[in-house]
Design an enzyme around this catalytic site. Sequence first.
Site, PDB file in Angstrom:
ATOM      1  N   GLU A   1       8.765  -7.685 -30.057  1.00 34.57           N
ATOM      2  CA  GLU A   1       7.921  -7.789 -31.253  1.00 34.57           C
ATOM      3  C   GLU A   1       8.096  -9.140 -31.940  1.00 34.57           C
ATOM      4  O   GLU A   1       8.752  -9.256 -32.970  1.00 34.57           O
ATOM      5  CB  GLU A   1       8.211  -6.639 -32.223  1.00 34.57           C
ATOM      6  CG  GLU A   1       7.767  -5.282 -31.678  1.00 34.57           C
ATOM      7  CD  GLU A   1       7.838  -4.164 -32.700  1.00 34.57           C
ATOM      8  OE1 GLU A   1       7.030  -3.220 -32.610  1.00 34.57           O
ATOM      9  OE2 GLU A   1       8.727  -4.215 -33.590  1.00 34.57           O
TER      10      GLU A   1
ATOM     11  N   GLU B   1       5.032   0.262 -26.862  1.00 30.81           N
ATOM     12  CA  GLU B   1       5.631   1.130 -27.881  1.00 30.81           C
ATOM     13  C   GLU B   1       4.518   1.875 -28.608  1.00 30.81           C
ATOM     14  O   GLU B   1       3.548   1.273 -29.038  1.00 30.81           O
ATOM     15  CB  GLU B   1       6.429   0.327 -28.923  1.00 30.81           C
ATOM     16  CG  GLU B   1       7.697  -0.295 -28.418  1.00 30.81           C
ATOM     17  CD  GLU B   1       8.543  -0.870 -29.563  1.00 30.81           C
ATOM     18  OE1 GLU B   1       8.422  -0.368 -30.704  1.00 30.81           O
ATOM     19  OE2 GLU B   1       9.307  -1.815 -29.303  1.00 30.81           O
TER      20      GLU B   1
END
Length: 336
Positions: free
Chosen positions: A162, A269
């Site tokens: 991320e 995710e």
Amino acid sequence: MMKKIQVLLLVVTMQLSFAQNNVEFSKGADVTWLPQMEATGYQFYDTDGSKKDGLQLLKDRGMNTVRLRVFVNPSDDPRSGHCSKEETVALAQRAQKMGFRIMINFHYSDSWADPGKQNKPAAWKDLPFEKLAQEVYNHTFDVMTALKKAKVKTEWVQVGNEIPGGMLWPEGSTDNWNQLGILLNKGYDAVKAVDKSIKVIVHLDEGDNIEKFRTFFDNAKAQNVKYDVIGLSYYPFWVKKDYTETIANLEFNLNDLVTRYNTEVMVVEVGGEYDKVENTKELLEATIKAVKNVPNNKGLGILYWEPQGEKSWSGYSLSAWLENGQPSPALDAFKD
């Protein structure tokens, strides 16, 4: 003779095309908490109340892939530590023996790295940039070599977790895009030096945020950043919206990324609220559909983040496990 060669080439081309178009869709989960849950005595149960291996419970629900995070020099905290090279290799071997495909996720930190924190490992803290970049290569190469020696066939590797603001702050911040590009390419090169067939992923959060992805990957293109797959997180919960308000933007973004950057995409995710079972199941069904709808099989799969990380153990409310130690019915969305 020429006609025979032409026919043979046509057959081979058709076979390759068929093989590419029939690669199994990846359905799975990040399960890196699992060994620590077991070490602290957590028990997993099937819907009939019988004790069962947590990985087996996920496999029974249609999952075929695991994602495993790697920290550099982690603590022994059961929730925010572990994930060392040795532990990652052991869990990857265990999962592979059960038939799971393997994704490795490098955080390039001693603990969690995410959009709000990209802390350098303590051992790398004071290195000049050139040595920091070399450590990214060395660490990545070391872990991937250990996996290869253990006969783990890794399919995907994330270089960073991320990273809309970059990684290894401040040197690798998006304020220093030329340096971030070097760091990402060091990770890519290390993976390919171990196994060229592994697909390298660059991963951002907020998969429905089209502008965030365009800004990042336009800059990545300008810096000649190398990757094979764009990874997305998709959590409507964190933007305080229901999936019905964001799923169209996710689907648009998936298709836009494929066209704009000539890449494959994957939701690495996803998660919904553990106590809103039906809503989470619908969220998963809609996300699977969105990724499968990407043309030309460029949508590779969808992975839940720590579904087995039941809240009483983890404190994490976006797991997909019940208080009685049984899988949430929401995970039935992964069944064919």
